[in-house]
Design a protein around this motif. Structure first.
Motif, mmCIF file in Angstrom:
data_model
loop_
_atom_site.group_PDB
_atom_site.id
_atom_site.type_symbol
_atom_site.label_atom_id
_atom_site.label_comp_id
_atom_site.label_asym_id
_atom_site.label_seq_id
_atom_site.Cartn_x
_atom_site.Cartn_y
_atom_site.Cartn_z
ATOM 1 N N PRO A 178 8.438 19.260 8.190
ATOM 2 C CA PRO A 178 8.040 18.004 8.846
ATOM 3 C C PRO A 178 6.526 17.831 8.894
ATOM 4 N N GLY A 179 6.094 16.622 8.541
ATOM 5 C CA GLY A 179 4.671 16.313 8.557
ATOM 6 C C GLY A 179 3.931 16.739 7.303
ATOM 7 N N ASN A 180 4.574 17.478 6.419
ATOM 8 C CA ASN A 180 3.926 17.937 5.188
ATOM 9 C C ASN A 180 4.140 16.888 4.092
ATOM 10 N N LEU A 181 3.228 15.939 3.985
ATOM 11 C CA LEU A 181 3.352 14.860 3.019
ATOM 12 C C LEU A 181 2.522 15.153 1.775
ATOM 13 N N PRO A 182 2.982 14.713 0.619
ATOM 14 C CA PRO A 182 2.180 14.858 -0.604
ATOM 15 C C PRO A 182 1.001 13.892 -0.574
ATOM 16 N N PRO A 183 0.033 14.042 -1.477
ATOM 17 C CA PRO A 183 -1.062 13.062 -1.553
ATOM 18 C C PRO A 183 -0.498 11.662 -1.795
ATOM 19 N N LEU A 184 -0.963 10.698 -1.007
ATOM 20 C CA LEU A 184 -0.441 9.344 -1.106
ATOM 21 C C LEU A 184 -1.219 8.528 -2.146
ATOM 22 N N PRO A 185 -0.599 7.483 -2.702
ATOM 23 C CA PRO A 185 -1.331 6.586 -3.604
ATOM 24 C C PRO A 185 -2.520 5.942 -2.902
ATOM 25 N N GLN A 186 -3.477 5.486 -3.685
ATOM 26 C CA GLN A 186 -4.643 4.831 -3.102
ATOM 27 C C GLN A 186 -4.268 3.533 -2.405
ATOM 28 N N ALA A 187 -3.252 2.850 -2.917
ATOM 29 C CA ALA A 187 -2.788 1.602 -2.300
ATOM 30 C C ALA A 187 -1.268 1.569 -2.371
ATOM 31 N N LEU A 188 -0.641 1.131 -1.269
ATOM 32 C CA LEU A 188 0.813 1.007 -1.205
ATOM 33 C C LEU A 188 1.155 -0.437 -0.880
ATOM 34 N N SER A 189 2.019 -1.046 -1.693
ATOM 35 C CA SER A 189 2.382 -2.446 -1.506
ATOM 36 C C SER A 189 3.877 -2.627 -1.695
ATOM 37 N N ARG A 190 4.369 -3.722 -1.155
ATOM 38 C CA ARG A 190 5.775 -4.074 -1.347
ATOM 39 C C ARG A 190 5.903 -4.907 -2.613
ATOM 40 N N CYS A 191 6.930 -4.627 -3.411
ATOM 41 C CA CYS A 191 7.175 -5.445 -4.597
ATOM 42 C C CYS A 191 7.918 -6.712 -4.184
ATOM 43 N N HIS A 192 7.557 -7.823 -4.770
ATOM 44 C CA HIS A 192 8.283 -9.077 -4.562
ATOM 45 C C HIS A 192 7.864 -10.064 -5.643
ATOM 46 N N GLU A 193 8.675 -11.080 -5.829
ATOM 47 C CA GLU A 193 8.397 -12.079 -6.859
ATOM 48 C C GLU A 193 6.989 -12.634 -6.706
ATOM 49 N N GLY A 194 6.346 -12.860 -7.823
ATOM 50 C CA GLY A 194 5.014 -13.432 -7.805
ATOM 51 C C GLY A 194 3.891 -12.422 -7.888
ATOM 52 N N VAL A 195 4.163 -11.142 -7.586
ATOM 53 C CA VAL A 195 3.129 -10.113 -7.725
ATOM 54 C C VAL A 195 2.964 -9.811 -9.216
ATOM 55 N N LYS A 196 1.775 -9.992 -9.715
ATOM 56 C CA LYS A 196 1.555 -9.832 -11.153
ATOM 57 C C LYS A 196 0.166 -9.272 -11.415
ATOM 58 N N TRP A 197 0.017 -8.651 -12.575
ATOM 59 C CA TRP A 197 -1.277 -8.172 -13.024
ATOM 60 C C TRP A 197 -1.210 -8.021 -14.541
ATOM 61 N N ALA A 198 -2.369 -7.858 -15.155
ATOM 62 C CA ALA A 198 -2.434 -7.711 -16.607
ATOM 63 C C ALA A 198 -3.478 -6.657 -16.956
ATOM 64 N N VAL A 199 -3.134 -5.765 -17.879
ATOM 65 C CA VAL A 199 -4.061 -4.749 -18.373
ATOM 66 C C VAL A 199 -3.845 -4.587 -19.869
ATOM 67 N N ASP A 200 -4.917 -4.389 -20.588
ATOM 68 C CA ASP A 200 -4.860 -4.073 -22.015
ATOM 69 C C ASP A 200 -4.045 -5.090 -22.811
ATOM 70 N N GLY A 201 -4.086 -6.358 -22.405
ATOM 71 C CA GLY A 201 -3.359 -7.396 -23.118
ATOM 72 C C GLY A 201 -1.867 -7.425 -22.840
ATOM 73 N N VAL A 202 -1.401 -6.703 -21.812
ATOM 74 C CA VAL A 202 0.010 -6.667 -21.430
ATOM 75 C C VAL A 202 0.138 -7.168 -19.997
ATOM 76 N N ALA A 203 1.070 -8.110 -19.766
ATOM 77 C CA ALA A 203 1.266 -8.702 -18.444
ATOM 78 C C ALA A 203 2.464 -8.060 -17.755
ATOM 79 N N PHE A 204 2.305 -7.767 -16.473
ATOM 80 C CA PHE A 204 3.360 -7.201 -15.640
ATOM 81 C C PHE A 204 3.609 -8.154 -14.468
ATOM 82 N N GLU A 205 4.881 -8.387 -14.174
ATOM 83 C CA GLU A 205 5.209 -9.304 -13.076
ATOM 84 C C GLU A 205 6.537 -8.890 -12.435
#
Length: 357
Positions: A178-205
């Motif tokens: 208990p309480g022993n957590l692994p290193p967490l991501p730099q940012a944590l977000s909820r996935c939902h429609e409309g969240v999008k980003w693009a890198v290296d000419g590839v779009a993610f949504e």
């Protein structure tokens, strides 16, 4: 007994040395010629003392240690749907970024699909850091390897349909730490429609779940967790892919009404369960390739034969990790290449290689 105790005492410093970060190098899988150079260099370096320049042999080891696998060009992408048994894990690589969708199943308190398959693949591909980590929902066959992934690689951005920190705290308590957590991501977000980003000419949504739907608790019913799975649409310059989690026919119908397709590659929802891959979804997706991640002889009957026939009637080539092993996809300007790892690199114990002439 004395010999055993003496050996156990001598192993204490050995275990300590092996636990240090410098005890091993995280090297990518290198081509055969670099390994031959490395072996030659080691043989030269281990020649008797006094021979001139024998230490320079270690220089021949460097190409194998510093090798970096080729990445896709701008606008293209590579995908590996891993064979993690009855679970899901997909690695997506672009020219300079890496995304992992789901982390496979946990087998026991000390074993999971990530430590067995995902982390070795990341090492082989030369992935030192995950730019994006997506955990579609909190079922153990999708989130089971999360802890091992976070312990092995730093993560920039994570997305999930549930409270990731709450899940990790609950898992730590169940594992007896208990309480022993692994290193967490730099940012944590909820996935939902409309969240999008693009890198290296590839779009993610993300195209599911709906933004208006409430977050799902980690202890909620399985059907609710499945229904709120993150669904990720990937569109490169040449081809597209849809990663579906465990959504059912009702959620597929809503996606069709919102018009996500057509797409080139689809990960069959819920491992090819008959509760998913409805006719309207299959026809709308018009996929050329469909991948069902399932365990050999699994007790759920995944993928269901009717689902496989449905996709095949629609013109798709149906891939199964239980039969074909990991499925490797390459999107390039000159075409889409899909390959079965088990068929492309058979082992001597496999049925195909045993029956080969």
């Amino acid at each position: 007994g004395l010999a055993h105790e003496a050996l156990r005492f001598m192993m204490v410093p050995t275990h300590w040395l092996a636990s240090q970060g410098a005890a091993s190098l995280d090297a990518a899988a290198a081509p055969w010629w670099t390994l031959l150079l490395a072996l030659s260099g080691m043989a030269a370096a281990l020649l008797p003392r006094g021979l001139p320049l024998r230490w320079s042999g270690w220089l021949l080891v460097l190409p194998a240690l510093l090798w970096r696998p080729e990445r896709p060009p701008e606008g293209a992408w590579d995908m590996v749907a891993l064979d993690v048994g009855q679970g899901a894990a997909v690695l997506v690589l672009t020219a300079g970024h890496a995304l992992l969708f789901d982390t496979g199943i946990r087998h026991s308190p000390v074993s999971d699909a990530a430590s067995r398959s995902i982390v070795p693949l990341l090492r082989a591909k030369g992935v030192k850091r995950l730019d994006v980590l997506v955990v579609s929902h909190a079922d153990i066959d999708h989130v089971g390897g999360l802890r091992s992934v976070l312990e092995s690689r730093s993560v920039g951005q994570s997305y999930s349909s549930f409270d990731t920190v709450a899940y990790l705290k609950r898992e730590a308590a169940l594992l007896g730490v208990p309480g022993n957590l692994p290193p967490l991501p730099q940012a944590l977000s909820r996935c939902h429609e409309g969240v999008k980003w693009a890198v290296d000419g590839v779009a993610f949504e993300f195209v599911w779940p709906l933004k208006s739907s409430p977050p799902v608790g980690v202890g909620s019913q399985s059907k609710l967790r499945n229904a709120q799975s993150c669904v990720l649409l990937i569109r490169g310059r040449h081809h597209s892919a849809l990663l579906t989690g465990d959504i059912a026919a009702a959620q597929e119908g809503e996606l069709v009404r919102r018009g996500f397709g057509p797409v080139d590659v689809v990960a069959a929802a819920h491992h090819g369960s008959r509760s998913s891959s409805a006719d309207v979804f299959v026809n709308h997706a018009a996929a050329g390739h469909v991948i069902a991640q399932a365990g050999r002889w699994n007790r759920y009957g995944h993928p269901h034969p009717a689902v496989q026939r449905r996709w095949q009637r629609a013109g798709a080539q149906f891939w199964r990790t239980d039969l074909h092993g990991a499925i490797m996809v390459q999107s390039r300007a000159d075409g889409l290449e899909v390959e079965s790892h088990r068929e492309a690199r058979p082992r001597h114990w496999s049925l195909d290689s045993a029956s080969a002439p």
